[in-house]
Design an enzyme around this catalytic site. Structure first.
Site, PDB file in Angstrom:
ATOM      1  N   HIS A  48       0.856  -1.192   0.000  1.00 14.74           N
ATOM      2  CA  HIS A  48       0.000   0.000   0.000  1.00 14.74           C
ATOM      3  C   HIS A  48       0.894   1.245   0.000  1.00 14.74           C
ATOM      4  CE1 HIS A  48      -3.957  -1.844   1.754  1.00 14.74           C
ATOM      5  NE2 HIS A  48      -3.492  -2.531   0.721  1.00 14.74           N
ATOM      6  N   GLU A  50       1.025   3.929   1.779  1.00 14.01           N
ATOM      7  CA  GLU A  50       1.550   4.400   3.071  1.00 14.01           C
ATOM      8  C   GLU A  50       2.702   3.534   3.556  1.00 14.01           C
ATOM      9  OE1 GLU A  50      -1.610   3.673   2.205  1.00 14.01           O
ATOM     10  OE2 GLU A  50      -3.004   4.442   3.705  1.00 14.01           O
ATOM     11  N   CYS A  78      -6.035   2.154   5.788  1.00 18.10           N
ATOM     12  CA  CYS A  78      -6.718   0.929   6.207  1.00 18.10           C
ATOM     13  C   CYS A  78      -6.127   0.484   7.555  1.00 18.10           C
ATOM     14  CB  CYS A  78      -6.520  -0.153   5.144  1.00 18.10           C
ATOM     15  SG  CYS A  78      -4.831  -0.790   5.057  1.00 18.10           S
ATOM     16  N   CYS A  81      -2.254  -0.124   7.323  1.00 19.71           N
ATOM     17  CA  CYS A  81      -1.469   1.105   7.230  1.00 19.71           C
ATOM     18  C   CYS A  81      -1.556   1.923   8.510  1.00 19.71           C
ATOM     19  CB  CYS A  81      -1.921   1.920   6.023  1.00 19.71           C
ATOM     20  SG  CYS A  81      -1.506   1.088   4.473  1.00 19.71           S
TER      21      CYS A  81
HETATM   22 ZN   LIG Z   1      -3.490   0.381   3.580  1.00 23.02          ZN
END
Ligand SMILES: [Zn+2]
Length: 143
Positions: A48, A50, A78, A81
């Site tokens: 992801h 991040e 999410c 993250c």
């Molecule tokens: Zn994430």
């Protein structure tokens, strides 16, 4: 956030959901790192924006603690993250669009500000939210 939006566009170019992130140094201006979703591009479920940005910032700083740093991301983080952001000890999380289906920084959960955790970054949401959300809407409509 404009830089994060540009990163998000790069994710979409590779077939990934357009989310982009930037880590700013403690001075609030110097860009330490950037990242965009690379799950499809790399086949890595943890790739992801991040997570990638935080990892690169740590390499740049030469240590895992990102104290004083700010993570800017186009979409609300999410759970994974949000956990990475708490672990990295960033001081501030700035995000654009809310994620009502999976957000862990205020909408579905508020992991980053959970009082049971020993580190809680400041959260600023809604920065260029319409632009951030539009990227996502356009991406999913085109699929
Ligand atoms: Zn994430």
């Amino acid at each position: 956030m404009r830089l994060a939006l540009a990163e998000a566009g790069r994710a979409a170019d590779g077939g990934d959901v357009p989310v982009g992130a930037v880590v700013l140094a403690p001075d609030g201006r110097t860009v330490l790192s950037t990242g965009h979703n690379e799950r499809e591009a790399t086949g890595d479920p943890t790739a992801h924006a991040e997570v990638l940005a935080v990892r690169r910032a740590a390499v740049e700083l030469g240590e895992w603690r990102l104290a004083g740093c700010t993570l800017v991301v186009t979409l609300e983080p999410c759970t994974m993250c949000a956990g990475a952001l708490v672990q990295s000890r960033v001081d501030r999380v700035v995000y654009g669009a809310r994620d009502d289906k999976a957000g862990a920084a205020g909408s579905l959960w508020d992991l980053v500000r959970d009082r049971r955790l020993n580190h809680r970054p400041e959260v600023i949401e809604g920065v260029l939210a319409d632009d951030c959300a539009r990227l996502l809407t356009d991406f999913f409509r085109d699929r």
